[in-house]
Design a protein around this motif. Structure first.
Motif, PDB file in Angstrom:
ATOM      1  N   LEU A  58      -7.396  -4.476  -4.132  1.00 53.87           N
ATOM      2  CA  LEU A  58      -6.239  -4.421  -5.009  1.00 53.87           C
ATOM      3  C   LEU A  58      -6.587  -4.881  -6.415  1.00 53.87           C
ATOM      4  CD1 LEU A  58      -3.106  -3.952  -5.020  1.00 53.87           C
ATOM      5  CD2 LEU A  58      -2.862  -6.388  -4.546  1.00 53.87           C
ATOM      6  N   SER A 107       0.835  -1.193   0.000  1.00 57.14           N
ATOM      7  CA  SER A 107       0.000   0.000   0.000  1.00 57.14           C
ATOM      8  C   SER A 107       0.874   1.248   0.000  1.00 57.14           C
ATOM      9  CB  SER A 107      -0.917   0.009   1.228  1.00 57.14           C
ATOM     10  OG  SER A 107      -1.584   1.243   1.346  1.00 57.14           O
ATOM     11  N   ARG A 155      -5.863  -9.622  -0.825  1.00 60.41           N
ATOM     12  CA  ARG A 155      -6.231  -8.242  -1.173  1.00 60.41           C
ATOM     13  C   ARG A 155      -7.019  -8.202  -2.481  1.00 60.41           C
ATOM     14  NH1 ARG A 155      -1.364  -4.432   1.358  1.00 60.41           N
ATOM     15  NH2 ARG A 155      -1.219  -5.657   3.283  1.00 60.41           N
TER      16      ARG A 155
END
Length: 589
Positions: free
Chosen positions: A171, A60, A165
């Motif tokens: 994501l 991130s 994710r």
């Protein structure tokens, strides 16, 4: 041999490598991470310092900039991704690799610099050169392409966390706004393109990084010095170790692992346990009070020769060729009826080096459990494929009783499955799958009319499957060559060794040891992978005392690096005086 019942075990879901001699070389929490890097910068005493924080896709950047980069108070911070090509350009680059298929692509040979606009890169370099003094931070995937670091940090992430994710909708793929795209397509793009590109890029960076940053857990970063990181990996190659297993539900999943391994009792089921897939598993290394999680693939990429051995490395390069995983259908359903591609097919169509030969070792089985293996004598290929096509179109269920063999599956049976063999585990079995590593190349032929957990039809690949089925693997051939090809090859006081496979078309050899007394093993210069298939616990020791005693529990898979050489396995703790069993795999010479 006497078979014991296993009601519960001490299965370790978070195994770690305790690194010796570096208790104060790691930090946790953003404040401590920033302080450690800031101290390193200060010790350089430079008028102008370039801090480069290169990242694996999935890290991130928002968390990184807010909690790490901004507190360092740089005079300039530059996101390397601002020099990356736009989405249409990247799609045109990799379109051939992606294909239109939902699951399968073609392995990429792209390099990280190909994804960056040289003109924009130069503009960023000019911007950096214009700064006379202070701290300049370049961060993000590809940051090391922009600037030569005075201090280099690599932020890494395990592929299993990347997949989580993906699933949580946090994501998309790198350089693409596709968070809402089908998870299978995002995984495909990562597997065939991104992970290949990023692994090529990060390997030389990890070799010289000042720090490695673990951001697998949001808000709980861990930082380790590059020196300690390498020491930990080197120590791992000199002793047995386990990677971190992960468990996943599936439409056919069962209940055995839930109880056996003390998993979430509220989960509907668990289908898979991936407990030796280094491309996707994590490796936990403890430095004093700090436990750092890294992709276990880092060990393969950076230290392949002591891990794999000279001959295995020469043959496979920096790839871990043996995979162990668990498939749970106890209280569940049949796996999909499937086949794996032949070597030439996987090379020509997908760019992979070798194919997914495998076997099923039965850890546990309910009464009536079966394995589907090979076609019945006299099966006409056109008739079976026509029946599969009719089933896929929804006209009728596939008539498996007409075309496919079913063999009874009992505890400690071993079924060999060379590529091209149609197969699946039926319900009621706990399978230890021992296979070569290209683990997504399953051509489903029939999925029993089910939808996936996402509510969509699970992909079926009849066109691929038809090209690779070995029709000579019929009832007679399967009985003679694939079912319990077990022979005793050695014995001693309190132990015996059996060869259980694999088939001559497969490059993996397996041996089973039954023992109530210590058994001496030797890697013979090749990585060994083992599982304790009978008994509550055993201890692995070095006859010369080169590593600390390593305790393993029932159904745990562990790796013995090639560099270890001789090692001894003995009953331990509650298993003293009882008969235990291990199965061991290695690459044939």
């Amino acid at each position: 041999m006497t078979q014991q019942q296993h009601k519960s075990t001490s299965y370790d879901k978070s195994p770690e490598v305790a690194v010796q001699g570096f208790d104060h070389a790691a930090w946790q929490g953003w404040q401590a991470v920033a302080a450690a890097v800031s101290h390193k910068i200060a010790t350089l005493g430079l008028r102008k310092t370039l801090l480069v924080v290169d990242c694996y896709h999935g890290v991130s950047l928002a968390e990184l900039t807010e909690n790490f980069i901004h507190p360092l108070q740089p005079v300039s911070s530059i996101n390397a991704e601002s020099a990356k090509y736009d989405e249409p350009h990247i799609h045109a680059m990799i379109e051939r690799n992606l294909t239109d298929d939902r699951v399968f692509g073609v392995l990429s040979c792209h390099e990280m610099p190909e994804f960056f606009d040289a003109e924009r890169v130069q503009q960023l370099r000019d911007q950096i050169a214009s700064v006379d003094s202070g701290l300049v931070v370049v961060y993000g995937p590809g940051a090391a392409l922009i600037a030569e670091a005075d201090v280099l940090v690599y932020a890494d992430m395990a592929r299993w966390e990347i997949q989580q994710r993906f699933r949580r909708g946090e994501l998309g793929n790198w350089g693409v706004n596709n968070v809402d795209e089908d998870v299978l397509r995002r995984y495909k793009r990562a597997f065939f393109v991104e992970w290949r590109v990023f692994d090529r890029h990060k390997t030389p960076l990890l070799q010289r990084a000042d720090f490695v940053l673990d951001t697998n857990q949001a808000g709980q970063p861990k930082l380790v010095t590059g020196t300690a990181f390498h020491a930990g990996l080197q120590q791992a190659t000199q002793r047995p170790f386990r990677v971190v297993p992960f468990f996943d539900p599936g439409v056919w999943g069962g209940q055995w692992m839930k109880q056996q391994f003390d998993l979430d009792p509220t989960a509907a089921n668990y289908a898979w346990c991936f407990d030796c897939v280094p491309e996707e598993n994590s490796l936990l290394m403890r430095f004093g009070d700090v436990r750092v999680e890294i992709p276990s693939q880092d060990l393969v990429l950076l230290y392949p020769r002591p891990l794999l051995g000279e001959q295995v490395h020469a043959r496979f390069g920096a790839e871990f060729p043996i995979r162990f995983d668990l498939l749970d259908t106890v209280g569940g359903q049949n796996l999909s009826f499937q086949v794996h591609p032949l070597t030439e097919y996987i090379q020509q169509h997908f760019g992979m080096h070798y194919t997914q030969d495998e076997s099923y070792y039965i850890l546990a089985a309910e009464p009536g459990a079966e394995v589907y293996l090979g076609v019945k004598n006299g099966t006409e290929p056109q008739a079976m494929m026509a029946d599969l096509a009719a089933a896929q179109s929804g006209e009728k269920p596939f008539d498996d009783q007409r075309f496919v063999n079913r063999f009874p599956a009992r505890k400690h049976d071993h079924f060999l499955i060379p590529a091209g063999t149609v197969h699946c585990s039926g319900s009621g079995s706990m399978v230890l799958e021992i296979s070569a590593t290209p683990y997504i190349f399953t051509f489903k032929l029939w999925d029993w009319g089910r939808l996936g957990l996402d509510g969509q039809p699970r992909p079926v690949h009849l066109q691929h499957g038809e090209q690779v089925i070995n029709w000579q693997c019929d009832t007679t051939w399967a009985k003679d060559h694939l079912v319990n090809r077990i022979e005793q090859v050695a014995e001693g006081a309190g132990w015996q060794e059996e060869r259980t496979g694999l088939h001559e078309r497969e490059f993996i050899e397996t041996r089973r040891h039954w023992f109530s007394e210590p058994v001496l093993h030797h890697t013979e210069g090749r990585v060994n992978v083992l599982n304790l298939v009978e008994g509550e616990e055993a201890v692995v020791e070095s006859p010369e005392g080169h590593f600390a005693p390593f305790v393993v529990h029932y159904a745990e898979t562990f790796i013995v690096p090639a560099a270890v050489g001789p090692y001894r396995i003995s009953p331990h703790g509650r298993s003293l005086g009882k008969t235990l069993g291990t199965i061991k795999a290695w690459v044939r010479g």
